[in-house]
Design a protein around this motif. Structure first.
Motif, short mmCIF file in Angstrom:
data_model
loop_
_atom_site.label_atom_id
_atom_site.label_comp_id
_atom_site.label_asym_id
_atom_site.label_seq_id
_atom_site.Cartn_x
_atom_site.Cartn_y
_atom_site.Cartn_z
N GLY A 8 0.79 -1.22 0.00
CA GLY A 8 0.00 0.00 0.00
C GLY A 8 0.82 1.27 0.00
O GLY A 8 0.27 2.37 0.07
N ILE A 9 2.15 1.14 -0.06
CA ILE A 9 3.03 2.31 -0.07
C ILE A 9 3.70 2.43 -1.43
O ILE A 9 4.21 1.44 -1.96
CB ILE A 9 4.09 2.21 1.05
CG1 ILE A 9 3.40 2.24 2.42
CG2 ILE A 9 5.10 3.34 0.94
CD1 ILE A 9 4.35 2.07 3.58
N LEU A 33 9.21 -5.32 4.05
CA LEU A 33 7.79 -5.63 4.00
C LEU A 33 7.07 -5.21 5.28
O LEU A 33 5.86 -5.30 5.37
CB LEU A 33 7.58 -7.12 3.75
CG LEU A 33 8.05 -7.62 2.38
CD1 LEU A 33 7.88 -9.13 2.28
CD2 LEU A 33 7.29 -6.93 1.27
N CYS A 34 7.85 -4.76 6.28
CA CYS A 34 7.23 -4.37 7.55
C CYS A 34 6.41 -3.10 7.42
O CYS A 34 5.57 -2.82 8.27
CB CYS A 34 8.28 -4.21 8.64
SG CYS A 34 9.47 -2.87 8.35
N PHE A 35 6.62 -2.31 6.38
CA PHE A 35 5.91 -1.04 6.23
C PHE A 35 4.59 -1.26 5.50
O PHE A 35 4.55 -1.88 4.46
CB PHE A 35 6.75 -0.03 5.48
CG PHE A 35 8.04 0.29 6.17
CD1 PHE A 35 8.06 0.88 7.42
CD2 PHE A 35 9.24 -0.03 5.58
CE1 PHE A 35 9.24 1.16 8.06
CE2 PHE A 35 10.44 0.24 6.21
CZ PHE A 35 10.44 0.84 7.45
N SER A 36 3.54 -0.72 6.07
CA SER A 36 2.23 -0.88 5.47
C SER A 36 1.35 0.31 5.82
O SER A 36 1.39 0.82 6.95
CB SER A 36 1.57 -2.17 5.97
OG SER A 36 0.25 -2.25 5.53
N ASP A 75 28.49 12.39 0.17
CA ASP A 75 27.08 12.29 0.55
C ASP A 75 26.43 11.13 -0.17
O ASP A 75 26.76 10.83 -1.33
CB ASP A 75 26.35 13.59 0.20
CG ASP A 75 26.85 14.78 1.00
OD1 ASP A 75 27.55 14.56 2.01
OD2 ASP A 75 26.52 15.91 0.62
N LEU A 76 25.48 10.48 0.50
CA LEU A 76 24.73 9.39 -0.11
C LEU A 76 23.36 9.91 -0.53
O LEU A 76 22.64 10.51 0.27
CB LEU A 76 24.53 8.24 0.88
CG LEU A 76 25.78 7.51 1.36
CD1 LEU A 76 25.39 6.43 2.37
CD2 LEU A 76 26.53 6.89 0.20
N ASN A 77 23.02 9.69 -1.78
CA ASN A 77 21.69 10.06 -2.28
C ASN A 77 20.81 8.83 -2.23
O ASN A 77 21.25 7.71 -2.52
CB ASN A 77 21.77 10.61 -3.70
CG ASN A 77 22.48 11.94 -3.73
OD1 ASN A 77 22.14 12.85 -2.97
ND2 ASN A 77 23.47 12.07 -4.59
N PRO A 78 19.53 8.99 -1.86
CA PRO A 78 18.66 7.82 -1.75
C PRO A 78 18.39 7.18 -3.11
O PRO A 78 18.38 7.86 -4.14
CB PRO A 78 17.38 8.39 -1.16
CG PRO A 78 17.39 9.83 -1.52
CD PRO A 78 18.83 10.23 -1.58
N GLN A 79 18.19 5.87 -3.08
CA GLN A 79 17.83 5.15 -4.30
C GLN A 79 16.35 4.78 -4.30
O GLN A 79 15.75 4.59 -5.34
CB GLN A 79 18.69 3.91 -4.43
CG GLN A 79 20.15 4.29 -4.67
CD GLN A 79 21.05 3.08 -4.67
OE1 GLN A 79 21.19 2.42 -3.66
NE2 GLN A 79 21.66 2.81 -5.79
N LEU A 80 15.80 4.67 -3.10
CA LEU A 80 14.37 4.45 -2.94
C LEU A 80 13.88 5.38 -1.85
O LEU A 80 14.59 5.63 -0.87
CB LEU A 80 14.08 3.00 -2.53
CG LEU A 80 14.44 1.90 -3.52
CD1 LEU A 80 14.35 0.53 -2.86
CD2 LEU A 80 13.52 1.95 -4.73
N ALA A 81 12.67 5.88 -1.99
CA ALA A 81 12.12 6.77 -0.98
C ALA A 81 10.62 6.60 -0.92
O ALA A 81 9.98 6.30 -1.93
CB ALA A 81 12.46 8.22 -1.32
N CYS A 82 10.07 6.77 0.28
CA CYS A 82 8.62 6.80 0.39
C CYS A 82 8.22 7.84 1.40
O CYS A 82 8.97 8.18 2.32
CB CYS A 82 8.04 5.43 0.75
SG CYS A 82 8.16 5.01 2.50
N LEU A 83 7.04 8.35 1.23
CA LEU A 83 6.46 9.33 2.14
C LEU A 83 5.03 8.87 2.42
O LEU A 83 4.27 8.64 1.48
CB LEU A 83 6.45 10.72 1.49
CG LEU A 83 5.58 11.79 2.15
CD1 LEU A 83 6.10 12.13 3.53
CD2 LEU A 83 5.53 13.04 1.29
N VAL A 84 4.72 8.67 3.68
CA VAL A 84 3.35 8.32 4.06
C VAL A 84 2.83 9.48 4.89
O VAL A 84 3.37 9.77 5.96
CB VAL A 84 3.29 7.00 4.84
CG1 VAL A 84 1.86 6.70 5.26
CG2 VAL A 84 3.84 5.86 3.99
#
Length: 112
Positions: A8-9, A33-36, A75-84
């Motif tokens: 769902g994210i 998979l813990c994020f929902s 600096d590390l740039n993100p490769q995956l990101a989500c915002l809930v």
């Protein structure tokens, strides 16, 4: 822009090169998979529940998700990101680094 939908994210795959998006997903590692969105908990609380505790690394997460630390050569740039909405943000970087961010706290850790 490429979106990877899990539990769902919507996870945004971040790279300048369209043909590298699949590679970037593999390099960043599997999306936890813990994020929902079905959970009432914040993303940080969901992560704490799954991983028991989140060891904090020194560094700063910018508004765009860049991980800045004196321990990193660059600096590390993100490769995956989500915002809930109202539950926080998660950024995943190469090398297993993960940042959990909300209005009150930030955890930057390395998942093994």
């Amino acid at each position: 822009m490429h979106i990877h939908h899990v539990n769902g994210i919507d996870w945004l795959v971040i790279t300048a090169f369209e043909e590298l998006k699949t590679l970037f997903i593999e390099e960043a590692g599997a999306i936890p998979l813990c994020f929902s969105t079905a959970s009432e908990l914040s993303l940080i609380d969901q992560a704490k529940r799954s991983y028991e505790y989140l060891p904090t690394l020194s560094g700063v997460i910018t508004d765009t998700g860049t991980f800045q630390s004196q321990d990193n050569e660059e600096d590390l740039n993100p490769q995956l990101a989500c915002l809930v909405e109202e539950r926080g943000r998660v950024f995943i970087y190469h090398g297993g680094f993960v940042a959990f961010v909300d209005d009150e706290q930030t955890f930057i850790t390395q998942m093994g």
